[in-house]
Design a protein around this motif. Structure first.
Motif, PDB file in Angstrom:
ATOM      1  N   ILE A  25      -2.206 -26.272  -1.625  1.00 20.82           N
ATOM      2  CA  ILE A  25      -3.531 -25.710  -1.924  1.00 20.82           C
ATOM      3  C   ILE A  25      -4.095 -26.345  -3.195  1.00 20.82           C
ATOM      4  N   TYR A  26      -3.208 -26.497  -4.224  1.00 19.14           N
ATOM      5  CA  TYR A  26      -3.656 -27.150  -5.452  1.00 19.14           C
ATOM      6  C   TYR A  26      -4.067 -28.591  -5.162  1.00 19.14           C
ATOM      7  N   SER A  27      -3.296 -29.249  -4.272  1.00 17.51           N
ATOM      8  CA  SER A  27      -3.642 -30.631  -3.925  1.00 17.51           C
ATOM      9  C   SER A  27      -5.071 -30.709  -3.401  1.00 17.51           C
ATOM     10  N   VAL A  28      -5.388 -29.786  -2.483  1.00 16.80           N
ATOM     11  CA  VAL A  28      -6.741 -29.803  -1.917  1.00 16.80           C
ATOM     12  C   VAL A  28      -7.776 -29.539  -3.002  1.00 16.80           C
ATOM     13  N   LEU A  29      -7.477 -28.591  -3.897  1.00 19.69           N
ATOM     14  CA  LEU A  29      -8.449 -28.276  -4.951  1.00 19.69           C
ATOM     15  C   LEU A  29      -8.668 -29.477  -5.861  1.00 19.69           C
ATOM     16  N   TYR A  30      -7.558 -30.225  -6.167  1.00 15.90           N
ATOM     17  CA  TYR A  30      -7.724 -31.427  -6.984  1.00 15.90           C
ATOM     18  C   TYR A  30      -8.499 -32.495  -6.227  1.00 15.90           C
ATOM     19  N   LEU A  31      -8.293 -32.534  -4.906  1.00  6.78           N
ATOM     20  CA  LEU A  31      -9.040 -33.508  -4.107  1.00  6.78           C
ATOM     21  C   LEU A  31     -10.542 -33.193  -4.174  1.00  6.78           C
ATOM     22  N   ILE A  32     -10.866 -31.890  -4.160  1.00  6.70           N
ATOM     23  CA  ILE A  32     -12.273 -31.494  -4.301  1.00  6.70           C
ATOM     24  C   ILE A  32     -12.817 -31.988  -5.641  1.00  6.70           C
ATOM     25  N   ALA A  33     -12.004 -31.813  -6.697  1.00  6.95           N
ATOM     26  CA  ALA A  33     -12.427 -32.283  -8.020  1.00  6.95           C
ATOM     27  C   ALA A  33     -12.630 -33.798  -8.003  1.00  6.95           C
TER      28      ALA A  33
END
Lengths: 166, 345
Positions: A25-33
């Motif tokens: 989930i954090y990976s996806v959030l960083y990808l959004i960033a």
């Protein structure tokens, strides 16, 4: 120029964090960033349309679906598939060769020089639309047909088979 | 960048922020008053005359409630959820023109934070980001009901964004511009876009209800099935942030609808008023008119809430995909045909 280096630094940091965080989930959030920093890059290049479309399509739609799928999965540590060492070594070799290829190709690229600033207004919606619908009409239409067929295919796959349900 | 320009922009941002917060706070009171009126009750009337201090009392209550974090929740994302919801709800108001350029002590000040030439697409971007607050908060709560609410919220937002975008394309065919400033200027007097795009407005309105998660599309939080949905586990000010974000969203989407379809700050006879009140007070009348339109829309949101029952989930999806999207596409085709026809002859 300082802004460019700052944003680039952020882009690289966030992309590395995408890989190195344990929680998907954090990976996806960083990808959004990361995609957000791409948007800033587009704005800096005066490509406003691309910037906003990147914002809407990637950050607003595709990543929502990524999150959507991940949230429905069971993310416990026990169920996570563990790869054997052999596969890890193979992955490292494959990734390393890809890196070498990329570096080699970029070395060629740097000699060509960058020529983006001769038409600074090209990224604005009006100019982009005119170019797309005159000079690049055929590729534009072909890619839209491609998208349409993909859409029809997705609907067909998602459709329930009536004969099975009786 | 000169200092005066900077001060001017900061002033506009601060005023906009305060006005948005005030309207959102008083929307909570208005909601209860409208509910009371429609149900033949009195409504809150204890805090001050006619209950005007009720929002302050509510705010105080939010601050003093105990903040609980459920066991097994993701601590960071649990806080990030409501923060993101609140943040994204504020962003949209930056591109809305609140009035004609005003003459302020000899200086021409445009009443708009920024006029980007892809303003409408910017609004879309902000709207599509809005769903992250709900999704992250719902997932981080570690609660099945919250997760269901989050997933409903995400699928509903994505589905209705498409119809919303298509309804806007028909409008763009008429206006030939993506900039809010230009669109507002084109609707001088009573030459409002609503007269050219009534169907487009209807589709946009329905989608706005869905995007703000208001009844009849409040499935992400419907309390009878999901006990509050994505905000089940939230308490105190985090809960308040979600509620506040909903009211701010309502305010911003009302402002967008008023600007795109109902002329924004334009009203019949504005030239006459501007001539007699001068370049300082004339535009301010326009601002008041725009605020009046926005308040009317907010009242409409509340009116619908206490009139129409909630949709079932399959009905919601059917309406979005099988009715609104085909209607919006038909609207685009008809608009394009009419424009081409009138251009040729």
């Amino acid at each position: 120029m300082i802004l460019f280096y700052l944003v680039s630094l952020l882009t690289i940091t966030f992309s590395l964090l995408v890989i190195f965080t344990k929680n998907p989930i954090y990976s996806v959030l960083y990808l959004i960033a990361t995609f957000f920093t791409f948007t800033i890059h587009y704005v800096l290049l005066n490509a406003q349309f691309l910037a906003v479309v990147n914002f809407i399509v990637y950050m607003g739609a595709i990543m929502v679906l990524f999150l959507f799928v991940l949230m429905l999965m069971n993310l416990n540590k026990e169920t996570e598939p563990m790869k054997s060492n052999l596969i890890k070594i193979i992955a490292v070799i494959a990734g390393g060769s890809l890196l070498v290829t990329l570096v080699g190709s970029f070395k060629q690229l740097s000699t060509l020089g960058i020529s983006t600033v001769d038409k600074p207004e090209i990224g604005l919606v009006e100019n982009l639309g005119k170019v797309l619908f005159s000079d690049f009409l055929l590729p534009f239409e072909v890619s839209s047909i491609l998208l349409l067929s993909a859409m029809v295919g997705a609907v067909l796959l998602a459709k329930k088979d009536k004969s099975e349900n009786g | 960048m000169e200092i005066a320009f900077l001060i001017e922009k900061v002033a506009i941002v601060v005023i906009l922020f305060v006005v948005t917060l005030t309207i959102a706070a008083y929307s909570t009171l208005a909601e209860r008053k409208v509910a009371a009126f429609l149900q033949d009750r009195v409504g809150p009337d204890r805090a001050g005359p006619f209950g005007v201090f009720q929002p302050l009392a509510d705010g105080g209550k939010m601050f003093f409630k105990e903040e609980t974090t459920p066991n097994g929740a993701n601590k960071w994302l649990f806080i990030a959820g409501p923060s993101l919801a609140l943040l994204t709800s504020f962003l949209g108001s930056a591109v809305i023109p609140w009035g004609q350029s005003i003459n302020f002590f000899g200086r021409i000040v445009p009443l708009q934070v920024t006029d980007i030439n892809v303003g409408i697409l910017y609004i879309f971007g902000v709207v599509s980001l809005g769903v992250y607050g709900i999704m992250i908060g719902g997932w981080a709560s570690n609660n099945k009901y919250s997760l269901m609410g989050a997933i409903r919220g995400a699928s509903q937002n994505i589905s209705y964004e498409i119809a919303m975008g298509l309804s806007i394309i028909a409008l763009l065919l008429c206006t030939n511009s993506l900039s809010f400033k230009v669109i507002a200027e084109q609707q001088h007097g009573i030459n409002w876009n609503f007269w050219y795009q009534p169907l487009g407005f209807l589709i946009f309105l329905v989608c706005a209800f869905a995007e703000t998660n208001r009844v009849p599309f409040d499935l992400p939080e419907c309390e009878t099935e999901l006990i509050g949905g994505y905000n089940t586990e939230y308490s105190g000010f985090k809960m308040g942030a979600y509620m506040f974000a909903e009211y701010i969203n309502m305010f911003v989407s009302s402002a967008v609808m008023a600007t795109l379809y109902f002329g924004g700050y334009n009203y019949p006879g504005m030239d006459f008023v501007n001539l007699h009140l001068g370049p300082t007070w004339g535009p301010l009348v326009g601002v008041a008119v725009l605020l009046g339109k926005i308040l009317a829309f907010i009242f409409f949101f509340m009116w619908v809430r206490w009139t129409v029952p909630r949709f079932r989930y399959d009905q919601l999806m059917n309406l979005g995909w099988k009715i609104l999207i085909p209607l919006a596409i038909a609207n685009i085709v008809v608009t394009a045909c009419v424009i081409t026809f009138f251009d040729k002859f």
